[in-house]
Design an enzyme around this catalytic site. Structure first.
Site, PDB file in Angstrom:
ATOM      1  N   THR B  74      -0.746   7.851   1.073  1.00 46.86           N
ATOM      2  CA  THR B  74      -2.197   8.042   1.668  1.00 46.86           C
ATOM      3  C   THR B  74      -2.619   7.326   2.942  1.00 46.86           C
ATOM      4  OG1 THR B  74      -2.548   9.697  -0.813  1.00 46.86           O
ATOM      5  CG2 THR B  74      -4.311   9.181   0.481  1.00 46.86           C
ATOM      6  N   GLN B 181       5.876  14.998   0.425  1.00 43.20           N
ATOM      7  CA  GLN B 181       7.148  15.611  -0.428  1.00 43.20           C
ATOM      8  C   GLN B 181       8.914  15.886   0.440  1.00 43.20           C
ATOM      9  OE1 GLN B 181       7.461  17.131  -3.818  1.00 43.20           O
ATOM     10  NE2 GLN B 181       5.421  16.331  -4.090  1.00 43.20           N
ATOM     11  N   ALA B 202       7.343   5.677  -1.860  1.00 48.99           N
ATOM     12  CA  ALA B 202       8.557   5.699  -1.700  1.00 48.99           C
ATOM     13  C   ALA B 202       8.749   6.513  -3.528  1.00 48.99           C
ATOM     14  CB  ALA B 202       8.592   3.927  -1.927  1.00 48.99           C
ATOM     15  N   CYS B 328      -7.970  26.750 -14.577  1.00 47.90           N
ATOM     16  CA  CYS B 328      -8.539  25.920 -16.422  1.00 47.90           C
ATOM     17  C   CYS B 328      -8.302  24.709 -16.174  1.00 47.90           C
ATOM     18  CB  CYS B 328      -8.155  26.697 -17.492  1.00 47.90           C
ATOM     19  SG  CYS B 328      -8.751  28.438 -17.111  1.00 47.90           S
TER      20      CYS B 328
END
Lengths: 207, 396
Positions: B74, B181, B202, B328
């Protein structure tokens, strides 16, 4: 976010689950699009007006299944008049509470039970189909739960104005622009009101 | 029952490999020093750090000094996206509606800052629309960003074709890739795909949590995002954990020593899982691309007539960890946006289950998962009004 042990017990081993053959009344509420749907079946003693048997089917999450299970427990053996007093708060209390974001499940379960009772009463001439009015809208808004705190939007004083005229519903809500639940609440309101054939148009306004 | 006994949520985070754990040990208590000049402690860390940079760089065909260690994917995404945008100052950015939240939240931030953003749509397999990409490119487009492997359905984006389109544009368009990914699950050569900046981490390849890296092609100007004390360079100000970096490098070594073998093993597991699911459970469908078009670790299915939160909770009670796209199960009570964007219905999204395998999973584990899931599916379907209605329709 965690479920109480009671919720988990009812989820894993629900009471009164399954389709009932030849029920005296039934109702289905919710929709697959919203991720939850409940059907309640009733068997009512015609003389005593006691709910002798009740069962449910549920498409939904763990709390959806658990709240439907507990609502059938609460209704079983009660007279229709007593069962009509059962609310979502009773269901939630009986389960030892629900995470705020899941309170709407208990509303759906209680709602479905009440619809089934109402269907029975209408079919047996015990009451008339109620007229759709502003009161109906207000009653429906009391079933809309603000997921952040698990309380309904009427109790939370989020409903500023309700108008109804000739099929057109106007609702003003006190929800700020940064409130991330706006879309959820809007969709919930639409889901609750669109089931009434009288409702042709719904306008929901925010400040 | 032990929580996470059978863990199939490896795309979120994965277990640290024992070799990685061992490789980190000396750097916690013996060789914990920050890099520095002239004195032996600092110099020796500088040396090993360069070695670790080189290990990570080799895995993606980059040069050692193009690797900047960060606290994770991120931060790397933020440094790259905001860094490029703030250096260019104004203009137009393109990404897609199926991108990872890191990219989409940055795109929203860019819009707030006055940049314009176009969002490409994706087809029913989650492959982004390249024709739309060609149409959206404008003279002031300066950045295209994509998620190399979709985080929900595992679809691999056509990086080569994207590169071709971007390189034909009259203006320079930086190509930023979120490879959270993809890293370690496919061949990702930054030169082959003309990638300018890329975020990797990592902990999705059995390295430690809290460490990732930004690849920055030499010459790519990034405005500084995090201001602070300079330990290595201006992109990674502040302290860094040499132990975590050592662990990251070890995880890369293990994963990339035989990348084809790594990919083959993962694909064998996921193919086996898909086959067993299809054999044992009726009325399910695979979401996303099939075969080589999907990352080797991802299996995403929709189970008709039942809801995903209930499924994941029941599996959890058997010690099995998976993920779902059901509203949900989400904090915002919204169906998964990727599944909705690729044309799945609410019911398909609510009933979706994502399994992501790692090299520590076995076929025996997958057999257990499929057996339990078959029982759970049957039980929940017996409770479901949608399934009852479906059976009734079938009788007619």
């Amino acid at each position: 976010m965690q479920y109480s042990q009671k919720v988990l017990d009812h989820f894993m081993h629900p009471h009164n689950v399954g389709k009932m053959e030849n029920p005296d009344a039934t109702a289905t509420e919710g929709s697959p699009a919203c991720g939850d749907q409940v059907t309640v079946y009733l068997k009512v003693n015609e003389d005593t007006k006691v709910i002798e048997d009740v069962s449910f089917l549920s498409y939904g999450c763990a709390s959806n299944i658990a709240t439907a299970s507990i609502i059938t427990d609460l209704a079983k053996g009660k007279s229709l008049d007593d069962a009509k007093q059962i609310t979502w708060r009773d269901a939630m209390e009986a389960l030892g509470g629900l995470p705020p974001v899941k309170v709407h499940c208990s509303v759906l379960a209680a709602d479905t039970l009440q619809s089934a009772i109402s269907n029975y009463e209408i079919a047996h001439g015990l009451k008339k189909v109620p007229n759709f009015s502003k009161e109906t809208i207000l009653e429906e808004l009391k079933k809309i739960i603000y997921p952040q705190v698990g309380e309904d939007i009427v109790s939370l004083k989020m409903v500023k104005y309700v108008g109804y005229n000739d099929g057109e519903v106007v609702i003003d809500l006190n929800m700020m622009s940064f409130d991330t639940w706006r879309d959820n609440i809007k969709e919930e309101i639409k889901e609750h009101l669109e089931k009434y054939p009288e409702v042709k148009k719904i306008e929901i306004n925010f400040p | 029952m032990k929580p996470g006994m059978i863990y199939l949520d490896n795309c979120v985070t994965s277990a640290v490999a024992p070799e990685v754990f061992e490789a980190m040990q000396p750097y916690f208590s013996q060789r914990f020093w920050f890099p520095g000049n002239f004195i032996s402690t600092g110099e020796s860390t500088r040396e090993v750090l360069a070695g670790f940079q080189s290990t990570v760089a080799n895995a993606i065909g980059a040069k050692a000094d193009e690797i900047h260690f960060t606290s994770g994917g991120t931060l790397a995404n933020n440094i790259a996206i905001k860094g490029i945008a703030n250096a260019v100052k104004k203009g137009h950015v393109i990404c897609s509606v199926v991108d990872y939240p890191d990219l989409l939240t940055n795109a929203a931030w860019l819009e707030q800052q006055g940049f314009e953003v176009s969002y490409l749509s994706a087809d029913d397999k989650a492959v982004i629309d390249l024709e739309q990409l060609k149409r959206e490119i404008r003279p002031d487009t300066f950045l295209f960003m994509t998620t190399a492997v979709n985080h929900v359905v595992g679809t691999i984006q056509p990086l080569r074709e994207i590169h071709e389109i971007l390189s034909k544009a009259p203006n320079k368009i930086y190509f930023h890739v979120d490879a959270g990914q993809a890293f370690g699950k496919m061949h990702l050569n930054v030169d082959e795909y003309g990638i300018d900046t890329m975020a990797i981490s990592a902990h999705k390849i059995h390295g430690p949590q809290g460490i990732g890296a930004l690849y920055q092609r030499k010459g790519t100007k990034l405005a500084q995002l995090i201001h602070g004390v300079k330990r290595v360079d201006n992109l990674q100000t502040g302290g860094l954990s040499i132990a975590l970096i050592a662990g990251f490098a070890k995880a890369v070594e293990l994963n990339f020593a035989d990348l084809d073998g790594t990919i083959r093993n993962l694909r064998e597991l996921s193919d086996y899982l898909i086959k067993r699911l299809n054999e044992k459970i009726p009325y399910i469908e695979l979401n996303g691309a099939e075969g080589e078009g999907r990352a080797p670790h991802n299996v995403n299915i929709s189970i008709d007539y039942i809801e995903g939160e209930a499924i994941t909770m029941m599996l959890d009670m058997h010690g099995i960890t998976v993920a779902t796209g059901s509203a949900c199960a989400s904090e915002g009570l919204k169906a998964n946006y990727v599944l909705m964007a690729i044309g799945k219905t609410h019911v398909q999204s609510h009933g979706s289950i994502k399994f992501t395998v790692s090299r520590y999973n076995t076929k025996e584990e997958l057999d257990t998962v499929v057996d339990r899931l078959a029982e759970i599916t049957e039980e929940l379907r017996q409770r479901s009004p949608l399934y009852t209605a479906f059976l009734k329709n079938q009788e007619k």
